[in-house]
Design a protein around this motif. Structure first.
Motif, PDB file in Angstrom:
ATOM      1  N   PRO A   1      66.306 112.069  68.755  1.00 42.34           N
ATOM      2  CA  PRO A   1      67.007 112.266  70.024  1.00 42.34           C
ATOM      3  C   PRO A   1      66.982 113.731  70.465  1.00 42.34           C
ATOM      4  N   ALA A   2      66.839 113.925  71.770  1.00 47.87           N
ATOM      5  CA  ALA A   2      66.931 115.275  72.339  1.00 47.87           C
ATOM      6  C   ALA A   2      68.384 115.691  72.430  1.00 47.87           C
ATOM      7  N   GLU A   3      69.253 114.702  72.575  1.00 47.42           N
ATOM      8  CA  GLU A   3      70.684 114.978  72.672  1.00 47.42           C
ATOM      9  C   GLU A   3      71.448 113.881  71.938  1.00 47.42           C
ATOM     10  N   THR A   4      72.361 114.297  71.081  1.00 45.05           N
ATOM     11  CA  THR A   4      73.210 113.315  70.412  1.00 45.05           C
ATOM     12  C   THR A   4      74.328 112.916  71.361  1.00 45.05           C
ATOM     13  N   GLY A   5      74.848 111.759  71.152  1.00 47.82           N
ATOM     14  CA  GLY A   5      75.929 111.276  72.005  1.00 47.82           C
ATOM     15  C   GLY A   5      75.670 109.847  72.402  1.00 47.82           C
ATOM     16  N   HIS A   6      76.714 109.215  72.863  1.00 45.42           N
ATOM     17  CA  HIS A   6      76.655 107.802  73.215  1.00 45.42           C
ATOM     18  C   HIS A   6      77.075 107.626  74.668  1.00 45.42           C
ATOM     19  N   THR A   7      76.511 108.462  75.515  1.00 51.00           N
ATOM     20  CA  THR A   7      76.857 108.455  76.932  1.00 51.00           C
ATOM     21  C   THR A   7      75.609 108.215  77.771  1.00 51.00           C
ATOM     22  N   PRO A   8      75.782 107.763  79.005  1.00 54.16           N
ATOM     23  CA  PRO A   8      74.618 107.604  79.881  1.00 54.16           C
ATOM     24  C   PRO A   8      73.800 108.885  80.035  1.00 54.16           C
ATOM     25  N   ALA A   9      74.461 110.035  80.064  1.00 48.57           N
ATOM     26  CA  ALA A   9      73.726 111.310  80.194  1.00 48.57           C
ATOM     27  C   ALA A   9      72.852 111.557  78.968  1.00 48.57           C
ATOM     28  N   ALA A  10      73.366 111.290  77.779  1.00 49.33           N
ATOM     29  CA  ALA A  10      72.576 111.461  76.549  1.00 49.33           C
ATOM     30  C   ALA A  10      71.433 110.461  76.519  1.00 49.33           C
ATOM     31  N   TRP A  11      71.719 109.218  76.866  1.00 52.53           N
ATOM     32  CA  TRP A  11      70.662 108.194  76.867  1.00 52.53           C
ATOM     33  C   TRP A  11      69.528 108.584  77.807  1.00 52.53           C
ATOM     34  N   GLU A  12      69.866 109.118  78.977  1.00 52.68           N
ATOM     35  CA  GLU A  12      68.834 109.520  79.937  1.00 52.68           C
ATOM     36  C   GLU A  12      67.931 110.612  79.366  1.00 52.68           C
ATOM     37  N   LYS A  13      68.518 111.588  78.690  1.00 55.25           N
ATOM     38  CA  LYS A  13      67.722 112.680  78.106  1.00 55.25           C
ATOM     39  C   LYS A  13      66.862 112.207  76.942  1.00 55.25           C
ATOM     40  N   ASN A  14      67.265 111.145  76.284  1.00 52.20           N
ATOM     41  CA  ASN A  14      66.522 110.655  75.127  1.00 52.20           C
ATOM     42  C   ASN A  14      65.382 109.718  75.505  1.00 52.20           C
ATOM     43  N   ARG A  15      65.370 109.219  76.719  1.00 52.97           N
ATOM     44  CA  ARG A  15      64.255 108.387  77.205  1.00 52.97           C
ATOM     45  C   ARG A  15      63.221 109.336  77.783  1.00 52.97           C
ATOM     46  N   ARG A  16      62.224 109.689  76.965  1.00 56.20           N
ATOM     47  CA  ARG A  16      61.298 110.736  77.386  1.00 56.20           C
ATOM     48  C   ARG A  16      60.001 110.678  76.591  1.00 56.20           C
ATOM     49  N   ASP A  17      59.032 111.430  77.078  1.00 53.49           N
ATOM     50  CA  ASP A  17      57.808 111.748  76.343  1.00 53.49           C
ATOM     51  C   ASP A  17      57.856 113.234  76.030  1.00 53.49           C
ATOM     52  N   ASP A  18      57.440 113.591  74.828  1.00 55.02           N
ATOM     53  CA  ASP A  18      57.233 114.988  74.473  1.00 55.02           C
ATOM     54  C   ASP A  18      55.735 115.202  74.346  1.00 55.02           C
ATOM     55  N   PHE A  19      55.226 116.295  74.914  1.00 51.30           N
ATOM     56  CA  PHE A  19      53.810 116.635  74.826  1.00 51.30           C
ATOM     57  C   PHE A  19      53.659 117.758  73.798  1.00 51.30           C
ATOM     58  N   ILE A  20      52.897 117.484  72.743  1.00 50.48           N
ATOM     59  CA  ILE A  20      52.687 118.439  71.661  1.00 50.48           C
ATOM     60  C   ILE A  20      51.230 118.882  71.702  1.00 50.48           C
ATOM     61  N   LEU A  21      51.007 120.188  71.819  1.00 49.02           N
ATOM     62  CA  LEU A  21      49.664 120.734  71.897  1.00 49.02           C
ATOM     63  C   LEU A  21      48.984 120.644  70.530  1.00 49.02           C
ATOM     64  N   LEU A  22      47.754 120.145  70.522  1.00 47.92           N
ATOM     65  CA  LEU A  22      46.941 120.034  69.319  1.00 47.92           C
ATOM     66  C   LEU A  22      45.658 120.821  69.528  1.00 47.92           C
ATOM     67  N   THR A  23      45.314 121.667  68.576  1.00 51.78           N
ATOM     68  CA  THR A  23      44.062 122.409  68.647  1.00 51.78           C
ATOM     69  C   THR A  23      43.475 122.513  67.254  1.00 51.78           C
ATOM     70  N   PRO A  24      42.291 122.136  67.003  1.00 50.34           N
ATOM     71  CA  PRO A  24      41.362 121.398  67.874  1.00 50.34           C
ATOM     72  C   PRO A  24      41.762 119.933  67.968  1.00 50.34           C
ATOM     73  N   PRO A  25      41.105 119.171  68.879  1.00 51.28           N
ATOM     74  CA  PRO A  25      41.458 117.771  69.090  1.00 51.28           C
ATOM     75  C   PRO A  25      41.482 116.979  67.781  1.00 51.28           C
ATOM     76  N   GLY A  26      42.470 116.099  67.681  1.00 48.96           N
ATOM     77  CA  GLY A  26      42.578 115.191  66.542  1.00 48.96           C
ATOM     78  C   GLY A  26      43.168 115.788  65.293  1.00 48.96           C
ATOM     79  N   LYS A  27      43.591 117.028  65.315  1.00 51.80           N
ATOM     80  CA  LYS A  27      44.133 117.667  64.111  1.00 51.80           C
ATOM     81  C   LYS A  27      45.645 117.674  64.141  1.00 51.80           C
TER      82      LYS A  27
END
Length: 105
Positions: free
Chosen positions: A79-105
């Motif tokens: 979770p990006a944010e702990t909590g049991h509230t609509p605001a926390a749920w909204e922040k936890n529904r997400r994609d995180d983009f993690i940079l990989l260099t070189p590809p596939g590593k």
């Protein structure tokens, strides 16, 4: 004939990520799909996977090579944010983009 408006990106960060990857062809990205805590673990894992796959499709549509985008689902495990509230749920529904260099590593 009227031109149809372009659909907004699935993830508002997708165009920025795509532009970076186009400017850095040696780079790749991992899309981490995340969900809020509601639902079963199995359901949330599947939902996170669908979210990550949709983001990858968006990046491919924006011109990124399929093999430069990896996906994984963490469901509700990171979770990006702990909590049991609509605001926390909204922040936890997400994609995180993690940079990989070189590809596939």
């Amino acid at each position: 004939m009227t031109a149809l408006p372009c659909a907004p990106p699935i993830n508002p960060k997708s165009p920025e990520v795509a532009n970076y990857l186009k400017s850095n062809p040696q780079a790749a990205v991992r899309v981490e799909g995340n969900c809020d805590e509601r639902g079963t673990e199995e359901y949330n894992r599947s939902l996170g996977e669908r979210r990550a796959l949709a983001a990858r499709e968006e990046l491919v549509r924006l011109g990124i090579a399929f093999d430069h985008v990896d996906t994984i689902s963490y469901g509700e495990d990171k979770p990006a944010e702990t909590g049991h509230t609509p605001a926390a749920w909204e922040k936890n529904r997400r994609d995180d983009f993690i940079l990989l260099t070189p590809p596939g590593k």
